[in-house]
Motif scaffolding. Structure first.
Motif, mmCIF file in Angstrom:
data_model
loop_
_atom_site.group_PDB
_atom_site.id
_atom_site.type_symbol
_atom_site.label_atom_id
_atom_site.label_comp_id
_atom_site.label_asym_id
_atom_site.label_seq_id
_atom_site.Cartn_x
_atom_site.Cartn_y
_atom_site.Cartn_z
ATOM 1 N N VAL A 52 0.769 -1.304 0.017
ATOM 2 C CA VAL A 52 -0.134 -0.078 -0.093
ATOM 3 C C VAL A 52 0.688 1.201 -0.036
ATOM 4 C CG1 VAL A 52 -1.769 1.356 1.278
ATOM 5 C CG2 VAL A 52 -1.987 -1.085 1.211
ATOM 6 N N ASP A 53 1.988 1.077 0.803
ATOM 7 C CA ASP A 53 2.900 2.473 0.909
ATOM 8 C C ASP A 53 3.587 2.676 -0.357
ATOM 9 O OD1 ASP A 53 2.059 2.687 3.679
ATOM 10 O OD2 ASP A 53 3.795 1.593 4.295
ATOM 11 N N LEU A 54 3.912 1.421 -1.161
ATOM 12 C CA LEU A 54 4.807 1.460 -2.546
ATOM 13 C C LEU A 54 3.746 2.099 -3.547
ATOM 14 C CD1 LEU A 54 6.707 -1.874 -2.441
ATOM 15 C CD2 LEU A 54 7.604 0.690 -2.338
ATOM 16 N N LYS A 55 2.503 1.667 -3.343
ATOM 17 C CA LYS A 55 1.285 2.272 -4.427
ATOM 18 C C LYS A 55 1.319 3.703 -4.208
ATOM 19 C CE LYS A 55 -0.649 -2.179 -5.178
ATOM 20 N NZ LYS A 55 -1.720 -3.045 -5.229
ATOM 21 N N ASN A 56 1.353 4.157 -2.892
ATOM 22 C CA ASN A 56 0.973 5.606 -2.481
ATOM 23 C C ASN A 56 2.410 6.422 -2.741
ATOM 24 O OD1 ASN A 56 -1.548 5.099 -1.748
ATOM 25 N ND2 ASN A 56 -1.059 4.741 0.421
ATOM 26 N N GLY A 57 3.421 5.675 -3.430
ATOM 27 C CA GLY A 57 4.429 6.498 -3.621
ATOM 28 C C GLY A 57 5.462 6.664 -2.874
ATOM 29 N N GLY A 58 5.643 5.694 -1.994
ATOM 30 C CA GLY A 58 6.823 5.508 -0.764
ATOM 31 C C GLY A 58 8.020 4.923 -1.571
ATOM 32 N N SER A 59 8.902 4.898 -1.232
ATOM 33 C CA SER A 59 10.126 4.316 -1.779
ATOM 34 C C SER A 59 10.386 3.011 -0.755
ATOM 35 C CB SER A 59 11.386 5.149 -1.591
ATOM 36 O OG SER A 59 11.835 5.556 -0.039
ATOM 37 N N PHE A 60 11.038 2.180 -1.475
ATOM 38 C CA PHE A 60 11.194 0.813 -0.716
ATOM 39 C C PHE A 60 11.911 0.820 0.299
ATOM 40 C CE2 PHE A 60 13.003 -3.617 -1.476
ATOM 41 C CZ PHE A 60 12.082 -4.310 -0.654
ATOM 42 N N HIS A 61 13.211 1.889 0.301
ATOM 43 C CA HIS A 61 14.084 1.700 1.485
ATOM 44 C C HIS A 61 13.492 2.393 2.735
ATOM 45 C CE1 HIS A 61 14.582 5.994 0.435
ATOM 46 N NE2 HIS A 61 15.209 6.152 1.336
ATOM 47 N N ASP A 62 12.114 3.291 2.226
ATOM 48 C CA ASP A 62 11.413 3.848 3.549
ATOM 49 C C ASP A 62 10.618 2.764 4.169
ATOM 50 O OD1 ASP A 62 12.533 6.374 3.894
ATOM 51 O OD2 ASP A 62 11.230 7.264 2.197
ATOM 52 N N VAL A 63 9.960 1.879 3.254
ATOM 53 C CA VAL A 63 9.155 0.880 3.457
ATOM 54 C C VAL A 63 9.953 -0.133 4.289
ATOM 55 C CG1 VAL A 63 7.957 -1.155 2.668
ATOM 56 C CG2 VAL A 63 7.561 0.902 1.534
ATOM 57 N N LEU A 64 11.268 -0.407 4.045
ATOM 58 C CA LEU A 64 11.867 -1.557 4.849
ATOM 59 C C LEU A 64 12.236 -0.740 6.267
ATOM 60 C CD1 LEU A 64 14.541 -2.809 2.334
ATOM 61 C CD2 LEU A 64 12.455 -3.747 3.342
ATOM 62 N N GLY A 65 12.528 0.506 6.243
ATOM 63 C CA GLY A 65 12.502 1.437 7.512
ATOM 64 C C GLY A 65 11.420 1.186 8.547
ATOM 65 N N ASN A 66 10.299 1.049 7.872
ATOM 66 C CA ASN A 66 9.116 1.283 8.793
ATOM 67 C C ASN A 66 8.773 -0.244 9.364
ATOM 68 O OD1 ASN A 66 8.372 3.828 8.105
ATOM 69 N ND2 ASN A 66 7.060 3.032 6.362
ATOM 70 N N LEU A 67 9.339 -1.130 8.683
ATOM 71 C CA LEU A 67 9.688 -2.558 9.147
ATOM 72 C C LEU A 67 10.528 -2.725 10.200
ATOM 73 C CD1 LEU A 67 8.807 -4.728 5.825
ATOM 74 C CD2 LEU A 67 7.473 -4.505 7.725
ATOM 75 N N GLY A 68 11.563 -1.815 10.232
ATOM 76 C CA GLY A 68 12.312 -1.922 11.370
ATOM 77 C C GLY A 68 13.924 -2.943 10.827
ATOM 78 N N PHE A 69 14.002 -2.759 9.394
ATOM 79 C CA PHE A 69 15.227 -3.520 8.894
ATOM 80 C C PHE A 69 16.426 -2.768 9.240
ATOM 81 C CE2 PHE A 69 12.425 -6.165 6.938
ATOM 82 C CZ PHE A 69 13.043 -6.860 5.917
ATOM 83 N N HIS A 70 17.445 -3.539 9.397
ATOM 84 C CA HIS A 70 18.885 -3.025 9.601
ATOM 85 C C HIS A 70 19.323 -1.855 8.725
ATOM 86 C CE1 HIS A 70 23.144 -2.952 10.426
ATOM 87 N NE2 HIS A 70 22.854 -3.507 11.564
ATOM 88 N N LYS A 71 19.841 -0.825 9.417
ATOM 89 C CA LYS A 71 20.039 0.210 8.512
ATOM 90 C C LYS A 71 21.043 -0.049 7.487
ATOM 91 C CE LYS A 71 23.865 1.676 11.672
ATOM 92 N NZ LYS A 71 24.099 2.867 12.941
#
Length: 343
Positions: A52-71
């Motif tokens: 949903v975030d990607l379809k709304n124009g979000g970047s993939f690295h921001d999406v991963l940041g929201n999931l708590g992925f390692h920096k």
């Protein structure tokens, strides 16, 4: 929805599968949908929100940041979005993360059995030291005999171990205070400069910092942009303050007319060969290839150093445990033989 943190292993495997599907021509959304079919329900819900975030124009690295992925993994994705070698960069980052996670597991597994032995040996040492040894000592004194070498060794352990333990606690307390009141207040570049001075760990950190910077710079240069433009992208990567500050600092020095190899040589957290690699790559016009090759060399070197360190840890622990156990055994057994000889 309750958030369940992704382990580093889960993160790396997820990105690896993403990279494999992208290499086959899948769009990023379809790749995520395909992978989610094989994941538990809670992960499907999280990935659905990502879509949903990607379809709304979000970047993939921001999406991963929201999931708590390692920096560091997010950093690979961020730079991949800039230079376009998406699948290759993600596969590179996930592979390195899996290597680091595997090394961490090996270290834990390597230390588990010696740690158990140390605990059991410690209990046995306390029992011998507080119960059996005093009785044999008083018996020897009443008979006018001197304590044997192994009894003296055990008493030495008892004398010096509290001192060693107290020293360790004191050093730890000083380190915590230094971190809280000094280390945290200096610039992040200065922090990294201090970290690489730590024995053993520092050399591994040097390789890690050099590998990450060189591979990202290699991918960016391969996409056709200049070194200066690549450094601007580093600077904009606010999720990784160290590399952001590093990009800004190098860019400032370039504007003053300094050469890139001399700038990199001034940073103690890079491998000493790194400036020579930069100079050689600029001279032969294949800087991006030289950087990629050197980053792979850093990974291999890092693996070799970790393997060497792991192979040294266990024998040292076993030697210490063995010496303590043999000393306890002989400290009790030898007096018994002496007493039997006197009968």
């Amino acid at each position: 929805m309750k958030r369940h943190k992704w382990t580093v292993d889960e993160q790396a495997k997820f990105l690896k599968r993403i990279g494999e599907l992208l290499a086959r021509g899948y769009p990023i959304a379809e790749a995520i949908e395909s992978i989610s079919l094989h994941l538990p329900k809670n992960r499907k819900e999280e990935l659905y929100k990502c879509l949903v975030d990607l379809k709304n124009g979000g970047s993939f690295h921001d999406v991963l940041g929201n999931l708590g992925f390692h920096k560091d993994l997010i950093g690979y994705v961020y730079f991949a979005e800039q230079h376009g070698s998406f699948a290759e960069a993600i596969l590179e980052g996930s592979s390195l993360a899996l290597v680091k996670e595997n090394d961490r597991r090996k270290l834990i597994k390597l230390l588990q059995y010696p740690a158990l032995l140390i605990f059991i040996t410690g209990l046995l040492f306390v029992f011998v030291q507080k119960s059996l040894l005093p009785k044999f000592t008083s018996l020897f004194q009443s008979m006018g005999l001197e304590a044997n070498f192994f009894m003296k060794l055990l008493y030495s352990f008892d004398t010096y171990f509290p001192i060693i333990g107290g020293t360790f606690v004191l050093i730890t307390a000083i380190a915590v205070l230094y971190y809280a009141f000094v280390f945290r207040k200096v610039s992040i570049l200065h922090q990294r400069s201090q970290l690489v001075r730590i024995p053993i760990v520092g050399s591994l950190l040097k390789l890690l910092f050099t590998q990450y910077f060189s591979v990202q710079l290699s991918f960016l240069l391969a996409s056709g942009i200049s070194v200066f433009e690549a450094l601007q992208l580093f600077e904009k990567n606010l999720r990784q303050p160290f590399y952001s500050q590093l990009g800004m600092e190098i860019k400032k020095k370039l504007l003053t007319g300094e050469k890139l190899e001399f700038i990199l040589a001034s940073f103690p957290f890079f491998e000493k060969e790194f400036p020579m690699i930069i100079k050689h790559g600029q001279e032969n016009g294949k800087l991006e290839q030289e950087l990629l090759f050197f980053s792979q060399h850093c990974v291999v070197n890092m693996e070799e150093k970790i393997e060497k360190s792991l192979k040294m840890i266990q024998p040292v622990l076993y030697l210490f445990i063995g010496l303590l156990v043999v000393s306890m055994y002989l400290a009790i057994l030898l007096p018994m033989f002496n007493l039997l000889d006197g009968i």
